[in-house]
Design a protein around this motif. Structure first.
Motif, PDB file in Angstrom:
ATOM      1  N   LEU A 124       0.814  -1.210   0.000  1.00 25.26           N
ATOM      2  CA  LEU A 124       0.000   0.000   0.000  1.00 25.26           C
ATOM      3  C   LEU A 124       0.847   1.260   0.000  1.00 25.26           C
ATOM      4  O   LEU A 124       0.438   2.292  -0.544  1.00 25.26           O
ATOM      5  N   GLY A 125       2.015   1.191   0.588  1.00 26.25           N
ATOM      6  CA  GLY A 125       2.860   2.373   0.657  1.00 26.25           C
ATOM      7  C   GLY A 125       2.251   3.412   1.590  1.00 26.25           C
ATOM      8  O   GLY A 125       1.774   3.105   2.690  1.00 26.25           O
ATOM      9  N   ASP A 126       2.246   4.652   1.135  1.00 28.89           N
ATOM     10  CA  ASP A 126       1.676   5.745   1.930  1.00 28.89           C
ATOM     11  C   ASP A 126       0.172   5.845   1.776  1.00 28.89           C
ATOM     12  O   ASP A 126      -0.463   6.663   2.454  1.00 28.89           O
ATOM     13  N   LYS A 127      -0.436   5.035   0.905  1.00 27.30           N
ATOM     14  CA  LYS A 127      -1.867   5.113   0.654  1.00 27.30           C
ATOM     15  C   LYS A 127      -2.606   4.180   1.612  1.00 27.30           C
ATOM     16  O   LYS A 127      -2.069   3.185   2.077  1.00 27.30           O
ATOM     17  N   ASP A 128      -3.881   4.519   1.873  1.00 28.54           N
ATOM     18  CA  ASP A 128      -4.675   3.668   2.745  1.00 28.54           C
ATOM     19  C   ASP A 128      -5.347   2.532   1.987  1.00 28.54           C
ATOM     20  O   ASP A 128      -5.646   1.487   2.547  1.00 28.54           O
ATOM     21  N   VAL A 129      -5.608   2.728   0.678  1.00 23.47           N
ATOM     22  CA  VAL A 129      -6.206   1.688  -0.152  1.00 23.47           C
ATOM     23  C   VAL A 129      -5.497   1.689  -1.513  1.00 23.47           C
ATOM     24  O   VAL A 129      -4.880   2.694  -1.894  1.00 23.47           O
ATOM     25  N   PRO A 130      -5.567   0.593  -2.252  1.00 21.97           N
ATOM     26  CA  PRO A 130      -4.988   0.590  -3.611  1.00 21.97           C
ATOM     27  C   PRO A 130      -5.674   1.603  -4.518  1.00 21.97           C
ATOM     28  O   PRO A 130      -6.798   2.038  -4.272  1.00 21.97           O
ATOM     29  N   ASP A 131      -4.971   1.969  -5.569  1.00 20.41           N
ATOM     30  CA  ASP A 131      -5.501   2.968  -6.504  1.00 20.41           C
ATOM     31  C   ASP A 131      -6.803   2.512  -7.143  1.00 20.41           C
ATOM     32  O   ASP A 131      -7.739   3.314  -7.313  1.00 20.41           O
ATOM     33  N   ALA A 132      -6.881   1.229  -7.520  1.00 17.19           N
ATOM     34  CA  ALA A 132      -8.096   0.736  -8.173  1.00 17.19           C
ATOM     35  C   ALA A 132      -9.298   0.813  -7.238  1.00 17.19           C
ATOM     36  O   ALA A 132     -10.398   1.193  -7.651  1.00 17.19           O
ATOM     37  N   LEU A 133      -9.109   0.457  -5.947  1.00 13.98           N
ATOM     38  CA  LEU A 133     -10.210   0.525  -4.992  1.00 13.98           C
ATOM     39  C   LEU A 133     -10.607   1.975  -4.723  1.00 13.98           C
ATOM     40  O   LEU A 133     -11.798   2.292  -4.594  1.00 13.98           O
ATOM     41  N   ARG A 134      -9.631   2.860  -4.650  1.00 10.20           N
ATOM     42  CA  ARG A 134      -9.950   4.273  -4.461  1.00 10.20           C
ATOM     43  C   ARG A 134     -10.738   4.823  -5.650  1.00 10.20           C
ATOM     44  O   ARG A 134     -11.694   5.590  -5.484  1.00 10.20           O
ATOM     45  N   TRP A 153     -12.693   3.063  -7.527  1.00  8.86           N
ATOM     46  CA  TRP A 153     -14.047   2.490  -7.452  1.00  8.86           C
ATOM     47  C   TRP A 153     -14.898   3.236  -6.425  1.00  8.86           C
ATOM     48  O   TRP A 153     -16.084   3.510  -6.667  1.00  8.86           O
ATOM     49  N   LEU A 154     -14.316   3.579  -5.277  1.00  9.08           N
ATOM     50  CA  LEU A 154     -15.063   4.329  -4.259  1.00  9.08           C
ATOM     51  C   LEU A 154     -15.482   5.688  -4.797  1.00  9.08           C
ATOM     52  O   LEU A 154     -16.622   6.137  -4.589  1.00  9.08           O
ATOM     53  N   THR A 155     -14.579   6.349  -5.494  1.00 15.28           N
ATOM     54  CA  THR A 155     -14.909   7.661  -6.069  1.00 15.28           C
ATOM     55  C   THR A 155     -16.022   7.532  -7.101  1.00 15.28           C
ATOM     56  O   THR A 155     -16.962   8.346  -7.144  1.00 15.28           O
ATOM     57  N   LYS A 156     -15.916   6.497  -7.957  1.00 17.53           N
ATOM     58  CA  LYS A 156     -16.936   6.287  -8.977  1.00 17.53           C
ATOM     59  C   LYS A 156     -18.286   5.964  -8.339  1.00 17.53           C
ATOM     60  O   LYS A 156     -19.338   6.442  -8.807  1.00 17.53           O
ATOM     61  N   SER A 157     -18.290   5.159  -7.284  1.00 18.98           N
ATOM     62  CA  SER A 157     -19.543   4.812  -6.608  1.00 18.98           C
ATOM     63  C   SER A 157     -20.174   6.049  -5.983  1.00 18.98           C
ATOM     64  O   SER A 157     -21.396   6.250  -6.058  1.00 18.98           O
TER      65      SER A 157
END
Length: 589
Positions: free
Chosen positions: A529-539, A541-545
């Motif tokens: 994950l690095g410095d991110k809390d979720v993977p880019d693809a999941l983020r 998807w959340l934004t799109k939802s």
């Protein structure tokens, strides 16, 4: 000569030429050893003299050639001889010397090529003729020798002719059988080599196909693409496994059935061979001949067995190669698992790493289902209210018509009988009263519509809605039976909605992020994950939802339009337009 040597310029040309001719004629070349013994100056003078003599000899030859050409040209220029009548006996043809040389050279080359070609053809023809005549003459000699028998030879042949014929037939029979068996064995082996080469090439091609598929795994960007490659691999492994089994069965015939047929031929030959001792079968083989034939057949069977042993080794090597090629399927699946895990970590998909996304999708669907259920409950209450209004209106109209009919009969001095028209009709249910049911339905509609408006953030100023949350007193004068029937008449729907749709979406996203980070931490993949809390693809998807629900013309706007239509329907049922207490609230909406 002395004058020419002393002063070459003053000497005449003839004197100089005579001197040079005598010098060249008297010149004698020295051997290398003698030249090496001379002084350097003498050696230089000797080499210069040699060059001069050679150059003058070449000049002499050129002069002689030029003289011959001149003489030949002069001969061509002479007039042809004349006949007695004074006419020329031949035409004078003058060709240049280069043209003549070219014509002679071309003629020479043509004759040489023609002679060489005809010589090769004649040599081949002579060889064929020699072989043919040798065969013919051999047969002719044998025939003449056969017919030219001495008397003593004829007697011996008459005595031994039968047995010698038998011995010759036995030998030819054994030779013929050996030739047939070896020829068939060679054909079997040739077919076997062709098949095993073909199957070996198939192994190499299959292994290269799997490696090519394996190299494309890291480039796949979706789970469907990876699963498609996995399906291709499994299908190819299955097909190649069937092909391997078919190949081994096909090659097995070359190691079992075909050799067994050749051995059976030899056994059948030995079985049909009878000795002199077999009087019942009129045998013509002696014990020595029979034993010799048996040994020959055993040697022949040994040759077949040797070929079979070599084929078995090749089949075993092919089986190992096929097993190694099939093991490539397991290697591909390992690479597939590694690529799947890498993609799952990067895109947050799959059974394990896609669990947070699936849970979030399930919560989102649950929230939308609860919203749809509450909207359906409003529609059900509106339908019930519309039915109640229709029943009350019909009963009121019937009661008015009945009173008018009774009044008219009373004016005539008549009474309405039981069977008279209009004697029976719709009656209001006594328990519970329709007014209580309508009041209870309106109370449920008020509460549920206000909750849905707050959930959808439809009210710009909820505090301006008067008495929205004030409790309503129960209908006075109802008995216990009426209250019980009233509870049955109006269904109590308890919505399971969050305060607002935005709050529900925020809670879903927060829980999804927490579950994702906890999952990666439990699996020891938190570094991915690095410095991110979720993977880019999941983020993404959340934004799109979120956009699909909260933005314009999203799911919330569709629910708002449905709520507006329900309020307009309620307005038509109660025949009362809602009044906005504050005009600013209308402008804000």
């Amino acid at each position: 000569e002395s004058r020419a040597l002393a002063d070459p310029r003053g000497a005449s040309k003839l004197e100089l030429e005579a001197y040079l001719d005598r010098r060249d004629a008297g010149f004698k070349a020295l051997e290398e050893a003698a030249v090496s013994e001379l002084e350097p100056a003498a050696q230089e003078e000797y080499h210069g003299l040699v060059s001069a003599v050679a150059r003058r000899a070449e000049e002499k030859r050129e002069q002689a050639r030029a003289a011959r050409e001149a003489a030949r040209a002069a001969l061509y220029l002479q007039p042809p001889p004349l006949d007695p009548d004074g006419a020329a006996t031949a035409l004078r043809v003058m060709l240049p010397a280069p043209t003549m040389r070219a014509m002679v050279a071309a003629l020479r080359d043509f004759l040489i090529r023609h002679a060489e070609g005809q010589g090769l053809e004649r040599e081949e023809w002579a060889k064929e003729l020699c072989e043919e005549r040798a065969s013919d003459f051999t047969e002719e000699l044998e025939e003449r020798l056969r017919l030219h028998w001495p008397r003593k030879g004829r007697v011996e042949v008459k005595i031994r002719q039968v047995r010698e014929g038998q011995l010759i037939a036995h030998r030819q029979r054994a030779q013929r059988h050996g030739r047939v068996v070896r020829e068939k064995n060679a054909n079997h082996h040739a077919g076997f080599e062709k098949n095993i080469t073909k199957y070996a090439h198939r192994c190499s091609f299959y292994a290269s196909e799997l490696k090519a598929l394996e190299r494309t795994l890291p480039a796949q960007e979706s789970l469907a693409a990876l699963q498609g490659l996995e399906g291709k691999c499994r299908k190819r492994v299955e097909l190649f496994g069937e092909e391997c089994r078919s190949a081994l069965l096909d090659l097995g015939r070359a190691t079992t059935e075909e050799p067994a047929q050749l051995v059976a031929l030899s056994a059948n030959l030995l079985k049909n061979t009878y000795k002199f001792s077999d009087s019942a079968s009129n045998g013509d083989y002696s014990d020595f001949e029979f034993e010799e034939l048996r040994l020959q057949l055993e040697n022949l069977n040994a040759e077949v067995a040797t070929s079979v042993a070599a084929r078995v080794k090749q089949v075993e090597a092919l089986a190992e190669r096929q097993a190694s090629a099939l093991a490539g399927g397991a290697k591909f699946l390992q690479a597939f698992e590694a690529a799947l895990q890498e993609l799952s970590l990067r895109e947050a998909i799959g059974m394990k790493y896609g669990a947070p996304r699936r849970n979030a999708q399930e919560r989102l669907r649950t929230e939308q289902t609860c919203d749809a259920n509450s909207a359906d409950a409003v529609d059900g209450l509106l339908d019930q209210l519309e039915q109640l209004c229709a029943e009350v209106k019909l009963a009121t109209e019937f009661a008015a018509a009945k009173r008018a009919a009774d009044k008219e009969l009373a004016a005539r001095g008549l009474k309405r009988g039981k069977g008279a028209a209009g004697g029976d009709g719709p009656q209001l249910v006594v328990s519970p009263p329709r007014s209580a049911v309508v009041r209870e339905v309106l109370k449920a509609l008020r509460s549920l519509l206000f909750q849905r408006a707050q959930y959808l953030e439809f009210l710009p100023r909820p505090d301006l809605v008067l008495h929205a949350t004030r409790p309503v007193n129960p209908e006075p004068g109802l008995s216990r039976l009426d209250e019980k029937a009233l509870r049955k008449a109006v269904s109590a729907f308890v919505p399971t909605l969050a305060p607002t749709m935005r709050v529900a979406l925020d809670a879903m996203e927060e829980r999804c992020r927490a579950e994702t980070r906890q999952l990666y931490e439990d699996e020891g993949k938190l570094r991915a994950l690095g410095d991110k809390d979720v993977p880019d693809a999941l983020r993404d998807w959340l934004t799109k939802s979120r956009k699909a629900i909260l933005e314009d013309d999203g799911y919330r706007d569709k629910s708002r339009r449905r709520l507006r239509n329900q309020v307009e329907r309620l307005e038509q049922l109660v025949a009362k337009a809602p009044k906005v207490p504050n005009p600013r609230a209308e402008r804000a909406e």
